[in-house]
Design a protein around this motif. Structure first.
Motif, PDB file in Angstrom:
ATOM      1  N   VAL A 167       0.916  -1.019   0.011  1.00  0.00           N
ATOM      2  CA  VAL A 167      -0.306   0.047   0.182  1.00  0.00           C
ATOM      3  C   VAL A 167       0.770   1.230  -0.047  1.00  0.00           C
ATOM      4  N   PHE A 168       0.739   2.061  -1.048  1.00  0.00           N
ATOM      5  CA  PHE A 168       1.675   3.186  -1.132  1.00  0.00           C
ATOM      6  C   PHE A 168       1.325   4.156  -0.151  1.00  0.00           C
ATOM      7  N   GLY A 169       2.419   4.492   0.476  1.00  0.00           N
ATOM      8  CA  GLY A 169       2.153   5.389   1.746  1.00  0.00           C
ATOM      9  C   GLY A 169       3.863   6.308   2.352  1.00  0.00           C
ATOM     10  N   LEU A 170       3.364   7.023   2.987  1.00  0.00           N
ATOM     11  CA  LEU A 170       4.420   7.843   3.517  1.00  0.00           C
ATOM     12  C   LEU A 170       4.147   8.234   5.031  1.00  0.00           C
ATOM     13  N   SER A 171       5.023   7.899   6.016  1.00  0.00           N
ATOM     14  CA  SER A 171       4.599   8.104   7.379  1.00  0.00           C
ATOM     15  C   SER A 171       5.092   9.221   7.864  1.00  0.00           C
ATOM     16  N   GLN A 172       4.678   9.800   8.847  1.00  0.00           N
ATOM     17  CA  GLN A 172       5.027  11.056   9.759  1.00  0.00           C
ATOM     18  C   GLN A 172       6.560  10.647  10.251  1.00  0.00           C
ATOM     19  N   ASN A 173       7.564  11.628  10.186  1.00  0.00           N
ATOM     20  CA  ASN A 173       8.937  11.297  10.451  1.00  0.00           C
ATOM     21  C   ASN A 173       8.697  11.327  11.998  1.00  0.00           C
ATOM     22  N   ILE A 174       9.756  10.754  12.481  1.00  0.00           N
ATOM     23  CA  ILE A 174       9.720  10.520  13.989  1.00  0.00           C
ATOM     24  C   ILE A 174      11.339  10.506  14.457  1.00  0.00           C
ATOM     25  N   PRO A 175      11.427  11.369  15.469  1.00  0.00           N
ATOM     26  CA  PRO A 175      10.424  12.293  16.108  1.00  0.00           C
ATOM     27  C   PRO A 175      10.323  13.523  15.567  1.00  0.00           C
ATOM     28  N   ASN A 176       9.175  14.115  15.713  1.00  0.00           N
ATOM     29  CA  ASN A 176       8.685  15.345  15.238  1.00  0.00           C
ATOM     30  C   ASN A 176       7.924  16.085  16.333  1.00  0.00           C
ATOM     31  N   PRO A 177       8.321  17.344  16.988  1.00  0.00           N
ATOM     32  CA  PRO A 177       9.688  18.078  16.204  1.00  0.00           C
ATOM     33  C   PRO A 177      10.997  17.222  16.376  1.00  0.00           C
ATOM     34  N   ALA A 178      11.859  17.433  15.526  1.00  0.00           N
ATOM     35  CA  ALA A 178      13.113  16.799  15.446  1.00  0.00           C
ATOM     36  C   ALA A 178      14.114  17.783  15.909  1.00  0.00           C
ATOM     37  N   ARG A 179      15.019  17.394  16.962  1.00  0.00           N
ATOM     38  CA  ARG A 179      15.880  18.548  17.744  1.00  0.00           C
ATOM     39  C   ARG A 179      17.187  17.980  17.518  1.00  0.00           C
ATOM     40  N   ASN A 180      17.925  16.868  17.543  1.00  0.00           N
ATOM     41  CA  ASN A 180      19.293  16.755  17.327  1.00  0.00           C
ATOM     42  C   ASN A 180      19.301  15.214  17.031  1.00  0.00           C
ATOM     43  N   GLY A 181      20.596  14.698  16.376  1.00  0.00           N
ATOM     44  CA  GLY A 181      20.949  13.551  16.078  1.00  0.00           C
ATOM     45  C   GLY A 181      20.011  13.289  14.675  1.00  0.00           C
ATOM     46  N   TYR A 182      19.216  12.490  14.583  1.00  0.00           N
ATOM     47  CA  TYR A 182      18.367  11.916  13.563  1.00  0.00           C
ATOM     48  C   TYR A 182      16.912  11.892  13.597  1.00  0.00           C
ATOM     49  N   THR A 183      16.156  12.109  12.425  1.00  0.00           N
ATOM     50  CA  THR A 183      15.059  11.665  12.452  1.00  0.00           C
ATOM     51  C   THR A 183      14.575  10.691  11.337  1.00  0.00           C
ATOM     52  N   GLU A 184      13.810   9.875  11.491  1.00  0.00           N
ATOM     53  CA  GLU A 184      13.489   8.675  10.552  1.00  0.00           C
ATOM     54  C   GLU A 184      12.186   8.898   9.923  1.00  0.00           C
TER      55      GLU A 184
ATOM     56  N   VAL B  12      10.455  24.852   9.776  1.00  0.00           N
ATOM     57  CA  VAL B  12       9.363  23.940   8.943  1.00  0.00           C
ATOM     58  C   VAL B  12      10.115  23.539   7.659  1.00  0.00           C
ATOM     59  N   TYR B  13       9.931  22.210   7.454  1.00  0.00           N
ATOM     60  CA  TYR B  13      10.524  21.619   6.221  1.00  0.00           C
ATOM     61  C   TYR B  13       9.364  20.399   5.854  1.00  0.00           C
ATOM     62  N   PHE B  14       9.558  20.047   4.558  1.00  0.00           N
ATOM     63  CA  PHE B  14       8.656  19.260   3.808  1.00  0.00           C
ATOM     64  C   PHE B  14       9.556  18.089   3.285  1.00  0.00           C
ATOM     65  N   TYR B  15       9.229  16.982   3.151  1.00  0.00           N
ATOM     66  CA  TYR B  15       9.789  15.672   2.740  1.00  0.00           C
ATOM     67  C   TYR B  15       8.791  15.179   1.802  1.00  0.00           C
ATOM     68  N   ARG B  16       9.477  15.124   0.430  1.00  0.00           N
ATOM     69  CA  ARG B  16       8.333  14.492  -0.628  1.00  0.00           C
ATOM     70  C   ARG B  16       8.801  13.185  -1.524  1.00  0.00           C
ATOM     71  N   LEU B  17       8.167  12.217  -1.279  1.00  0.00           N
ATOM     72  CA  LEU B  17       8.250  10.902  -1.921  1.00  0.00           C
ATOM     73  C   LEU B  17       7.669  10.771  -3.252  1.00  0.00           C
ATOM     74  N   THR B  18       8.385  10.419  -4.276  1.00  0.00           N
ATOM     75  CA  THR B  18       7.791  10.153  -5.643  1.00  0.00           C
ATOM     76  C   THR B  18       8.071   8.611  -6.015  1.00  0.00           C
ATOM     77  N   ALA B  19       7.011   8.049  -6.266  1.00  0.00           N
ATOM     78  CA  ALA B  19       7.290   6.555  -6.608  1.00  0.00           C
ATOM     79  C   ALA B  19       5.838   6.076  -6.946  1.00  0.00           C
TER      80      ALA B  19
ATOM     81  N   THR C 111       3.631  13.903   0.164  1.00  0.00           N
ATOM     82  CA  THR C 111       4.330  14.876   0.953  1.00  0.00           C
ATOM     83  C   THR C 111       4.020  14.893   2.447  1.00  0.00           C
ATOM     84  N   GLY C 112       5.157  14.868   3.247  1.00  0.00           N
ATOM     85  CA  GLY C 112       4.928  15.018   4.526  1.00  0.00           C
ATOM     86  C   GLY C 112       5.539  16.318   5.137  1.00  0.00           C
ATOM     87  N   LYS C 113       5.061  16.975   6.337  1.00  0.00           N
ATOM     88  CA  LYS C 113       5.700  18.137   7.079  1.00  0.00           C
ATOM     89  C   LYS C 113       6.452  17.887   8.472  1.00  0.00           C
ATOM     90  N   MET C 114       7.322  18.403   8.574  1.00  0.00           N
ATOM     91  CA  MET C 114       8.378  18.261   9.849  1.00  0.00           C
ATOM     92  C   MET C 114       8.811  19.565  10.394  1.00  0.00           C
TER      93      MET C 114
END
Length: 461
Positions: free
Chosen positions: A369-386, A441-448, A454-457
């Motif tokens: 099922v085509f889909g894009l999840s909310q990034n974790i963590p959000n808000p993102a502070r330090n290190g990495y977000t997935e 604020v940033y946006f992440y966009r999946l094309t496939a 599009t997601g917002k973080m």
């Protein structure tokens, strides 16, 4: 007109009375001691006859100039909404060798409706040339603003403070010229002004300060004795290095390998770039440590010889191999060791690298099922977000980060023929040039699959 004259006269008396009161305090001599490194002074230790309740930071730079008020109630500084004006108060220095000044200490005795140093957004470090006679030029030739983040005020007692500041831009003063130094707490607003003066002569270099306050009619430079009938000097110390003297200073300027990410089970020769900031050729140790969760996986030490002013990129001879797991964060610590190094702050660099092989996670999102999840963590502070997503068919896949203006920030995935499935990609919150992104604020966009999602973080720094 008479009312205006009375108002100005009253303002002058309000300022003058606390200054004259400050001048009655006894001051004992302290040395003017160029090029001497001070020891660390712990909180509560006595210096002369005065019990300092602050803690002076350990310093490895040269003490270029020192005139310390004892007791430390020197500069009378008033900051509030009652007196909206600023005074210029200068004292002279006369370097026998060229200086590069990078940090300053000053003493402040605050009066009036004093409230808090939070009302001081910056402190100005100002230098005037001598006019060829006995007083400063009218216009400063150096003016450096030190923001709140670069200074710390330590309470000594009452409203007496000791202030340490790091100059954002080092100041170079050639030798053999008399300069006039001013350390002035400031604000950009039309109210909440500052004014100040020193207590008494005898703790500095014997040259009393010069003063002017155009708002109250003191247009030209005058001495404290001329203005108030009492001599005075500023209390301050200048730290930095002497130009032309041998300096021993090496450090780490970049971690080259591993980079921000590494594939599981892949191998690299850890690599870093080092610099000799000093003036002589040095032989020193270079270290490269890698750990995860406090468990060291790699610890290597080598000896380097590096000429003054040069950089060297060095690959350690022992190979390091990342573990098989994905999403594992490895901590990198690279540092130098040199006996007599004058600036330990540039010795060490730290970074992280993450195993970012694309993770197959069938249960993360519904299969096929085509889909894009909310990034974790959000808000993102330090290190990495997935960021997790699912595609339903083999084909091109792109995942990109954009800012609010639509500008491309980072390309996380750009694959021409990617198998269907669920994936998790880790973003270190850096752009394509490996520079940290700013908060916002940033946006992440999946094309496939012929679709776009599009997601917002939010990034918080």
């Amino acid at each position: 007109m008479i009312r205006k004259i009375l108002l100005i006269t009253l303002s002058f008396m309000i300022v003058l009375i606390p200054i004259l009161y400050a001048a009655t305090n006894d001051v004992t001599d302290s040395q003017n001691s160029p090029k001497k490194t001070l020891p660390s002074i712990s909180a509560g230790k006595f210096v002369g006859d005065y019990d300092y309740t602050f803690k002076r930071k350990e310093r490895s730079r040269d003490l270029l100039w020192s005139q310390i008020p004892t007791p430390a109630n020197g500069w009378a500084c008033q900051l509030d909404t009652v007196y909206p004006f600023v005074a210029d108060i200068c004292d002279d220095v006369d370097p026998s060798e060229a200086w590069v000044i990078d940090s300053v200490i000053s003493w402040h005795w605050n009066f009036g409706a004093w409230s808090s140093w939070t009302l001081v957004p910056f402190i100005e470090f100002i230098v005037y040339n001598d006019n060829g006679s006995t007083w400063p030029e009218d216009s400063a030739f150096i003016k450096v603003r030190v923001p709140q983040s670069n200074y710390t005020a330590y309470l000594i007692s009452g409203t007496t403070y000791y202030v340490e500041m790091q100059l954002p831009t080092p100041v170079t003063l050639p030798a053999g010229i008399k300069y006039w130094v001013e350390i002035r707490p400031c604000t950009d607003f039309s109210v909440n002004g500052q004014t100040g003066a020193m207590c008494d002569v005898g703790h500095g270099n014997g040259q009393e300060l010069y003063f002017r306050m155009p708002v109250l009619g003191v247009m030209e430079w005058v001495t404290a004795t001329t203005q108030w009938g009492i001599p005075g000097e500023l209390g301050f110390e200048l730290y930095g290095t002497v130009v032309g003297a041998d300096t021993n200073d090496v450090g780490t300027i970049a971690i080259v390998l591993p980079g921000d990410s590494i594939m599981p089970d892949s191998s690299v020769y850890p690599t870093a770039t080092y610099r000799n900031f000093g003036t002589v050729t040095e032989t020193f140790e270079v270290h490269f440590d890698i750990d995860t969760g406090g468990v060291f996986l790699y610890q290597e030490t080598q000896t380097m010889i590096l000429a003054a002013g040069l950089d060297s990129t060095y690959a350690f001879p022992t190979l390091w191999t990342a573990g098989p797991g994905e999403g594992v964060i490895y901590n990198l610590t690279v540092y130098t060791i040199l006996a007599g190094d004058i600036d330990p702050t540039n010795d060490t660099l730290t970074s992280t690298t993450i195993a970012v092989g694309v993770a197959e996670e069938p249960g993360k999102l519904s299969p096929l099922v085509f889909g894009l999840s909310q990034n974790i963590p959000n808000p993102a502070r330090n290190g990495y977000t997935e960021i997790s997503y699912t595609t339903t068919s083999k084909g091109p896949v792109s995942l990109k980060i954009y800012d609010v203006t639509g500008k491309l920030v980072r390309t996380l995935r750009d694959i021409a023929n990617d198998p269907a499935g669920s994936r998790t990609v880790y973003w270190d919150m850096k752009d394509n040039n490996h520079n940290p992104t700013t908060a916002g604020v940033y946006f992440y966009r999946l094309t496939a699959d012929g679709k776009t999602a599009t997601g917002k973080m939010v990034i918080v720094r």
